[in-house]
Design an enzyme around this catalytic site. Structure first.
Site, PDB file in Angstrom:
ATOM      1  CG  PHE A 133     110.205  34.113  71.498  1.00 24.33           C
ATOM      2  CD1 PHE A 133     111.136  33.417  72.249  1.00 24.33           C
ATOM      3  CD2 PHE A 133     110.647  34.941  70.474  1.00 24.33           C
ATOM      4  CE1 PHE A 133     112.494  33.536  71.980  1.00 24.33           C
ATOM      5  CE2 PHE A 133     112.008  35.062  70.204  1.00 24.33           C
ATOM      6  CZ  PHE A 133     112.925  34.360  70.959  1.00 24.33           C
ATOM      7  CG  ASP A 209     106.106  30.620  67.539  1.00 25.76           C
ATOM      8  OD1 ASP A 209     106.825  29.616  67.399  1.00 25.76           O
ATOM      9  OD2 ASP A 209     106.550  31.789  67.564  1.00 25.76           O
ATOM     10  CE1 TYR A 234     116.819  30.099  65.934  1.00 24.60           C
ATOM     11  CE2 TYR A 234     116.139  30.795  63.753  1.00 24.60           C
ATOM     12  CZ  TYR A 234     116.131  30.964  65.120  1.00 24.60           C
ATOM     13  OH  TYR A 234     115.420  32.007  65.665  1.00 24.60           O
ATOM     14  CE  LYS A 235     114.438  29.012  68.565  1.00 23.76           C
ATOM     15  NZ  LYS A 235     113.268  29.826  68.914  1.00 23.76           N
ATOM     16  NE  ARG A 383     115.707  28.171  76.744  1.00 19.99           N
ATOM     17  CZ  ARG A 383     115.403  28.607  75.526  1.00 19.99           C
ATOM     18  NH1 ARG A 383     114.140  28.712  75.158  1.00 19.99           N
ATOM     19  NH2 ARG A 383     116.350  28.947  74.683  1.00 19.99           N
TER      20      ARG A 383
HETATM   21  C1  LIG Z   1     113.206  31.161  68.603  1.00 25.03           C
HETATM   22  C2  LIG Z   1     111.843  31.725  68.507  1.00 25.03           C
HETATM   23  C3  LIG Z   1     111.541  32.732  67.583  1.00 25.03           C
HETATM   24  C4  LIG Z   1     112.643  33.320  66.747  1.00 25.03           C
HETATM   25  O1  LIG Z   1     112.229  34.122  65.697  1.00 25.03           O
HETATM   26  P1  LIG Z   1     113.310  34.614  64.635  1.00 25.03           P
HETATM   27  O2  LIG Z   1     112.585  35.454  63.705  1.00 25.03           O
HETATM   28  O3  LIG Z   1     113.936  33.405  64.044  1.00 25.03           O
HETATM   29  O4  LIG Z   1     114.371  35.388  65.377  1.00 25.03           O
HETATM   30  C5  LIG Z   1     110.217  33.145  67.491  1.00 25.03           C
HETATM   31  N1  LIG Z   1     109.249  32.628  68.294  1.00 25.03           N
HETATM   32  C6  LIG Z   1     109.537  31.668  69.201  1.00 25.03           C
HETATM   33  C7  LIG Z   1     108.459  31.098  70.064  1.00 25.03           C
HETATM   34  C8  LIG Z   1     110.840  31.206  69.352  1.00 25.03           C
HETATM   35  O5  LIG Z   1     111.122  30.276  70.251  1.00 25.03           O
END
Ligand SMILES: *Cc1c(COP(=O)(O)O)cnc(C)c1O
Length: 419
Positions: A133, A209, A234-235, A383
């Site tokens: 990401f 992660d 939040y996911k 997605r």
């Molecule tokens: C959604 C997501 C993030 C989001 O990071 P935030 O700091 O909450 O914006 C980070 N890494 C991955 C792999 C994600 O899917």
């Protein structure tokens, strides 16, 4: 619905699947968003449980409204750890006192990668996978540029996943290796135990992660010997926009790590307001500022559901949902030249399915206007995120049919297949 590929049988099959769904009752526990829609983005922003109205109200009138500052001593101060432990037990395979809630995933990455680099003073490389990401890659690049380190990119083959020998070799002079458990694009699951072992063989630390795996599939952080992990709430945990992320630091490693943002909440005696920072023992040393209590309310509803059914049951439905989506893809979307960008091997597939077609960017606004809500990942990947507790098979069937109809309409309008 007379478009090619979409049949009455699909709708009937969906209804049968929904009737036999052991988690089916949970769907009605979420706030409705449309009479006839399909939410395919619970892996980006999970839907809110209805019970939140009462939880928020109770919090407002009792905890915050009446108990006021006394609430800090009545649970708020410990919430990052108590809730962290619950997330650890229900979803992460993590024993107590290793998981803590606080910052965004981005800030946790910054804190933990810095701490890991400092713990390996003779190593000046950070290894990160290219398909990670953006925030993970950017944080790594930022730390490398601030500290004069080298970033080494892992470039896994399109279908073969991550080669363990390559990983071991890449980690040979690295301080830390940053990997995503489930790819936010392809949904590919990496073998956490095997990758962790390879990184350890090379003498490096590993940071996982878990943003796209927490709450949708079982994770075994302790059993896999993981050093560090971070993940969103939040996911799939439905914690609400911007709810705080968690960090996991293995017990054996905690005393060896010092994170870079020294704040009073990470001090051993915050309320003595003393002259110097003293690193406490335990997981609290990774905190910095005041716990985001309001942001930790919503995820507790979903956590209760997962605690009730068990993460294995959630994973079972998740696999059935993605299998169903792929079966519908084969009949309704493949004929239009749509590509499947996610593996057909269920054991290696996370909670979403990625499909690709050049027409998707143009189609997306029409889908959203009709309450069919996937998201787009450039250049033209769509997605299909399927959050097991809040998604019905009927919804999957409906959403895939609408996407298929959109492509059919485009073919008619455009006088041929685009691209
Ligand atoms: C959604 C997501 C993030 C989001 O990071 P935030 O700091 O909450 O914006 C980070 N890494 C991955 C792999 C994600 O899917």
């Amino acid at each position: 619905m007379t478009t090619s590929g979409v049949t009455r049988e699909d709708a009937v099959a969906a209804d049968v699947l929904d009737r036999n769904d052991p988690l089916g009752a949970y769907v009605t526990e979420f706030v409705e968003f449309a009479d006839d829609g399909a939410y395919f983005d619970g892996n980006s922003l999970g839907r809110p449980p209805k019970a939140l109205a009462a939880r928020f109200s109770e919090f407002l009138t009792q905890e915050w409204g009446r108990r006021l500052i006394r609430s800090w001593d009545e649970g708020w101060m410990e919430l990052p750890e108590t809730l962290g432990d619950r997330i650890g037990a229900a979803t992460l395979g993590a024993g107590p006192h290793q998981t803590v809630l606080g910052e965004s995933t981005t800030v946790w990455l910054y804190k933990l990668i810095n701490a890991a680099v400092s713990a390996r003073p003779n190593r000046s490389v950070i290894v990160v996978e290219e398909s990670n990401f953006p925030t993970d890659r950017f944080v790594v690049e930022g730390i490398a540029s601030q500290r004069g380190l080298t970033v080494r990119w892992l470039r896994p083959g399109p279908s073969s996943g991550l080669d363990l020998d390559e990983l071991r070799a890449a980690a040979g002079d690295a301080a830390v290796v940053v990997l995503s458990h489930v790819s936010f694009k392809s949904a590919e699951i990496l073998d956490m135990a095997a990758c962790t072992e390879a990184v350890h063989d090379a003498g490096a630390l590993v940071l996982w992660d878990l943003c796209h795996s927490v709450g949708v599939l079982p994770i075994q952080l302790d059993a896999a010997n993981v050093d560090l992990a971070v993940g969103c709430t939040y996911k799939y945990l439905n914690g609400g926009p911007g709810s705080p992320a968690f960090a996991y630091v293995a017990t054996a490693l905690q005393a060896k790590l010092v994170q870079p943002i020294w704040g009073w909440m990470g001090d051993s005696t915050p309320f003595e307001m003393g002259p110097n920072y003293a690193v406490p023992s335990g997981i609290r040393r990774f905190l910095s500022g005041t716990p985001p209590v309001l942001g930790m309310l919503a995820m507790q509803e979903t956590l209760e559901m997962i605690e009730a059914v068990g993460i294995e049951a959630v994973r079972e439905k998740s696999v059935l949902l993605t299998e169903y989506a792929i079966a519908l893809y084969d009949r309704q979307l493949a004929p239009y030249g749509v590509e499947l960008l996610t593996t057909r091997d269920s054991a290696r597939r996370g909670g979403h399915v990625m499909i690709g077609h050049v027409a998707f960017p143009e189609l997306l606004p029409r889908l959203w206007a009709g309450d069919v809500i996937p998201d787009l990942r450039p250049p033209h990947g769509l997605r299909i995120g399927l959050s097991p507790l809040s998604t019905t098979y009927r919804e999957v069937e409906h959403g895939m049919a609408v996407i298929s109809e959109g492509l059919a309409r485009k073919e008619r309008e455009g006088g041929g297949r685009p691209g």
